[in-house]
Design an enzyme around this catalytic site. Sequence first.
Site, short mmCIF file in Angstrom:
data_model
loop_
_atom_site.label_atom_id
_atom_site.label_comp_id
_atom_site.label_asym_id
_atom_site.label_seq_id
_atom_site.Cartn_x
_atom_site.Cartn_y
_atom_site.Cartn_z
N ASP A 150 0.94 -1.24 0.01
CA ASP A 150 -0.03 -0.09 -0.14
C ASP A 150 0.86 1.26 -0.06
O ASP A 150 0.44 2.17 -0.23
CB ASP A 150 -1.02 -0.19 1.14
CG ASP A 150 -0.35 0.05 2.42
OD1 ASP A 150 0.90 -0.15 2.77
OD2 ASP A 150 -1.04 0.01 3.59
N SER A 151 2.28 1.14 0.08
CA SER A 151 3.13 2.26 -0.20
C SER A 151 3.01 2.78 -1.44
O SER A 151 3.28 3.55 -1.78
CB SER A 151 4.72 1.69 -0.01
OG SER A 151 5.01 0.55 -0.71
N LYS A 184 -0.82 -9.65 2.77
CA LYS A 184 0.05 -9.24 4.08
C LYS A 184 -1.06 -8.02 4.71
O LYS A 184 -1.62 -7.42 4.33
CB LYS A 184 1.17 -8.33 3.67
CG LYS A 184 1.81 -7.70 4.90
CD LYS A 184 3.48 -7.22 4.47
CE LYS A 184 3.38 -5.81 3.97
NZ LYS A 184 2.70 -4.72 4.91
N GLU A 230 -1.10 -5.58 8.43
CA GLU A 230 -0.36 -5.24 9.77
C GLU A 230 -1.28 -5.52 11.12
O GLU A 230 -2.29 -5.52 11.12
CB GLU A 230 -0.67 -3.62 9.49
CG GLU A 230 0.44 -3.16 8.31
CD GLU A 230 0.25 -1.52 8.21
OE1 GLU A 230 0.00 -0.96 9.30
OE2 GLU A 230 0.84 -1.18 6.99
N GLU A 271 8.96 -4.11 10.71
CA GLU A 271 9.35 -2.80 10.23
C GLU A 271 9.82 -1.66 11.40
O GLU A 271 9.17 -1.70 12.36
CB GLU A 271 8.14 -2.03 9.64
CG GLU A 271 8.44 -0.57 9.09
CD GLU A 271 7.46 0.02 7.98
OE1 GLU A 271 6.57 -0.88 7.64
OE2 GLU A 271 7.88 0.88 7.57
O1 KIV Z 1 3.49 -1.17 1.74
C1 KIV Z 1 4.94 -1.59 1.66
O2 KIV Z 1 5.48 -1.13 0.75
C2 KIV Z 1 5.30 -2.06 2.79
C3 KIV Z 1 6.57 -2.30 3.08
C4 KIV Z 1 6.86 -3.34 4.33
C5 KIV Z 1 7.41 -2.90 2.00
O3 KIV Z 1 4.33 -2.71 3.49
#
Ligand code: KIV
Length: 261
Positions: free
Chosen positions: A43-44, A111, A113, A179
């Site tokens: 999501d970056s 993924k 968080e 992170e």
């Molecule tokens: O969104 C992202 O780029 C991430 C990083 C940990 C690579 O979650």
Amino acid sequence: MKWTVRKFREAKGRELLPCVTAYDYLTGKIVDRAGVPLVLVGDSLCTTALGHPTTIPATMEIMLHHAAAVRRAVVNALLVGDMPFLTYTTPEQALRNAGRFLQEAGTDAVKIEGGVTHAHIIRALTGNGIPVMAHIGMQPQSVKANGYAVRGRKDSDTAQLFADLDAVVQAGAFAVTLECVMPDLAVELTKRSPVPTIGIGAGNGCDGQFLVLADLLGLGDGPLPKFAKAYANLGEQATDAVQRYAGDVRSRAFPDAEHTY
Ligand code: KIV
């Protein structure tokens, strides 16, 4: 060589795992050709590709659109879709949305968080055949609540991180992103973890590393975070190329005979 979730998990202790992000077909091709084991549609992309100040505006529709484009490019790497902010607040909602990553965008895994607070969500996904990469330590989606500070400077952080690691591993995560964690603590977490730890801003003692592609290629427009390294200067090179093209058009040097029917 095709990377699977099982192969990635079993690589712990055998080889180090360089992981990167990609956001579209072009960047997906670049990273897959490079032979990395895991590509994250992070999501970056909200900050690097869409110009937002944080990752919070990411939505399922945005993430699926980008993940599907990366899927068309990535053949060998394990492809992971990043679940956006507020799309996994209950097991039911998480299942629906993670299912969309696998069914509509074709990712291999998702993924999410969160540590102890999200173990029940991870369990619901892994229990239904959806591989999950966990993400503990600094969590950018919670930045408004918890900030960007490095984790592990206080004893309470350390206890929390160990509890988070145990919770996500027991819930079935196949890998854990760490992170912005103090490097010594990241080494301890890595020793304790039966699955690969992938660090970003967590020193070089993890089982692998993440680097955001825009940072790696030197494409961003601001200073890099302390933990990121640019291996190329493509932003400047690209602007220079466009300036040379514009100059050639203005002087009628382009198109020349070689580029004309
Ligand atoms: O969104 C992202 O780029 C991430 C990083 C940990 C690579 O979650």
